[in-house]
Motif scaffolding. Structure first.
Motif, short mmCIF file in Angstrom:
data_model
loop_
_atom_site.label_atom_id
_atom_site.label_comp_id
_atom_site.label_asym_id
_atom_site.label_seq_id
_atom_site.Cartn_x
_atom_site.Cartn_y
_atom_site.Cartn_z
N ARG A 118 -43.35 74.14 1.88
CA ARG A 118 -41.94 73.81 1.68
C ARG A 118 -41.10 75.06 1.88
N PRO A 119 -40.82 75.41 3.14
CA PRO A 119 -40.06 76.63 3.42
C PRO A 119 -38.66 76.56 2.81
N PRO A 120 -38.07 77.72 2.49
CA PRO A 120 -36.70 77.71 1.97
C PRO A 120 -35.74 77.18 3.03
N THR A 121 -34.75 76.44 2.60
CA THR A 121 -33.82 75.79 3.54
C THR A 121 -32.46 76.47 3.59
N ALA A 122 -32.24 77.50 2.81
CA ALA A 122 -30.95 78.20 2.81
C ALA A 122 -30.67 78.77 4.19
N VAL A 130 -33.59 84.35 -2.57
CA VAL A 130 -33.36 83.85 -3.93
C VAL A 130 -34.20 82.60 -4.17
N ASP A 131 -34.26 81.72 -3.21
CA ASP A 131 -35.06 80.50 -3.33
C ASP A 131 -36.51 80.85 -3.66
N VAL A 132 -37.08 81.77 -2.89
CA VAL A 132 -38.49 82.12 -3.07
C VAL A 132 -38.72 82.84 -4.39
N MET A 167 -45.33 91.49 -1.88
CA MET A 167 -44.01 90.93 -2.18
C MET A 167 -42.98 91.43 -1.17
N THR A 168 -43.08 92.69 -0.77
CA THR A 168 -42.17 93.22 0.25
C THR A 168 -42.36 92.45 1.56
N GLY A 169 -43.62 92.26 1.96
CA GLY A 169 -43.88 91.50 3.17
C GLY A 169 -43.36 90.08 3.10
N LEU A 170 -43.49 89.47 1.93
CA LEU A 170 -43.01 88.12 1.74
C LEU A 170 -41.48 88.06 1.86
N MET A 171 -40.80 89.04 1.27
CA MET A 171 -39.34 89.09 1.37
C MET A 171 -38.90 89.29 2.82
N LEU A 172 -39.60 90.13 3.55
CA LEU A 172 -39.27 90.34 4.96
C LEU A 172 -39.44 89.05 5.75
N ARG A 173 -40.53 88.35 5.49
CA ARG A 173 -40.84 87.15 6.26
C ARG A 173 -39.82 86.05 6.02
N VAL A 174 -39.47 85.81 4.75
CA VAL A 174 -38.57 84.69 4.47
C VAL A 174 -37.10 85.06 4.68
N SER A 175 -36.78 86.35 4.54
CA SER A 175 -35.38 86.75 4.63
C SER A 175 -35.01 87.28 6.00
N GLY A 176 -35.99 87.80 6.71
CA GLY A 176 -35.70 88.47 7.98
C GLY A 176 -36.09 87.68 9.19
N HIS A 177 -36.17 86.36 9.06
CA HIS A 177 -36.46 85.51 10.21
C HIS A 177 -37.76 85.94 10.89
N GLY A 178 -38.82 86.03 10.07
CA GLY A 178 -40.13 86.33 10.63
C GLY A 178 -40.46 87.81 10.74
N LEU A 179 -39.67 88.66 10.14
CA LEU A 179 -39.98 90.08 10.15
C LEU A 179 -41.27 90.34 9.38
#
Length: 237
Positions: A118-122, A130-132, A167-179
């Motif tokens: 269930r990926p974040p939809t924001a 924030v969702d994650v 957690m840093t990698g997770l934030m990059l992935r969900v916030s940075g459009h696949g970073l």
């Protein structure tokens, strides 16, 4: 998974893959293949057994910590609850902190699995972060003693842990459009890591009774909006 009997039809790998089973009348080069396959099957069964044993140990440790914190994760008690010998436990986890790290990794695995399903939809980087993070907060708060024990242990541990990097990698992935840490800039990695650190600080404050869920949500929103302001926004669909 049971190892198939040689006299009851084609090998399992052949049935599953759709490949033809070795023939007794086939070319000479196929001789010995069943033995090789049997050895491969045995290796696979052994690997699955080891994985399941390790998972039982981690689940037993988490169950104990959820009731009495890290102090309840006595190695002998964990071994008894997991149904393994103490020596076996030490082969998988040489110390209690190694076990704590494994439990934390399991929690992150669960979070990542939830995000995949269930990926974040924001529509903004900060909104997705924030969702994650709030999803992770809700998950940890279902077992507050476990969350408190794990986070405090990770902060004070001298054992190198993957928590911050993951957690840093997770934030990059969900916030940075696949970073990812490999494709992001140094600044993006620092900013994503800083947001993860803010979350840990807020979570500890909540565990101490100094924050409500609503306050954490608001503080994470403020931090994410500032820290991720220059992160790439995904194209509209």
């Amino acid at each position: 998974m049971r190892t198939p009997h040689a006299t009851t039809g084609p090998p399992v790998a052949s049935r599953l893959s759709g490949a033809p089973a070795p023939s007794d009348t086939g070319p000479a080069t196929t001789k010995g293949a069943p033995g090789v396959q049997s050895e491969s099957t045995s290796t696979g069964v052994r690997a699955r057994s080891q994985h399941q044993r390790r998972k039982r140990i981690v689940q037993a440790a988490a169950a104990l910590a959820s009731r009495g914190g890290v102090e309840a994760m006595q190695m002998r008690t964990v071994a008894e609850r997991a149904g393994v010998a103490l020596g076996t436990l030490y082969r998988y986890f040489p110390s209690k902190m190694d076990l704590v790290v494994a439990v934390v990794s399991e929690e992150i695995d669960l979070l990542e699995g939830s995000i995949e399903r269930r990926p974040p939809t924001a529509t903004t980087p900060s909104g997705r972060a924030v969702d994650v993070l709030m999803r992770a907060t809700r998950g940890l708060m279902r077992e507050p003693e476990l969350a408190d024990a794990l986070i405090r242990s990770l902060i004070t541990s001298e054992v190198e842990t993957p928590f911050g990097d993951r957690m840093t990698g997770l934030m990059l992935r969900v916030s940075g459009h696949g970073l990812s840490p490999e494709t992001a800039t140094e600044e993006q990695c620092v900013l994503a890591g800083s947001l993860a650190s803010v979350w840990v600080h807020e979570l500890l404050a909540m565990l101490k009774g100094h924050r409500t869920y609503e306050q954490i949500h608001r503080h994470i929103e403020i931090a994410a909006t500032r820290l991720l302001a220059d992160f790439p926004t995904p194209p509209s669909t």
